[in-house]
Design a protein around this motif. Structure first.
Motif: not given
Length: 90
Positions: A27, A30, A35-36, A38, A48
């Protein structure tokens, strides 16, 4: 309930807290515009966590609280599982 079972249950609870901590890290990243991915989040988890560590260290001079929360919970889970295995083997 045997002692090893209590250790395994405690390890599962520790892993769940680690997942919550990682959600906080994702979170945070972001909101910073990172950019995550997923789809590959399990593979990129260490990337991360390191990015969170680096960004919070640059902003405040020390790692953010989610970093410590994640590291402590995952290491505790590892120790609890190993202790459970050792106790079960005895």
């Amino acid at each position: 309930m045997a002692m090893s079972n209590w250790l395994f249950v405690s390890a599962i609870m520790s892993v769940l807290w680690g997942v919550v901590s990682f959600a906080g890290i994702v979170s945070f990243l972001s909101r910073r515009g990172i950019k995550i991915n997923y789809l590959l989040i399990r593979i990129l988890i260490f990337k991360y966590v390191h990015q969170y560590y680096r960004i919070t260290r640059e902003e405040t001079g020390r790692p953010g609280p989610w970093f410590y929360s994640y590291m402590i919970s995952m290491n505790l889970a590892l120790v609890l599982v190993i202790a459970g295995i050792v106790i079960k083997a005895i």
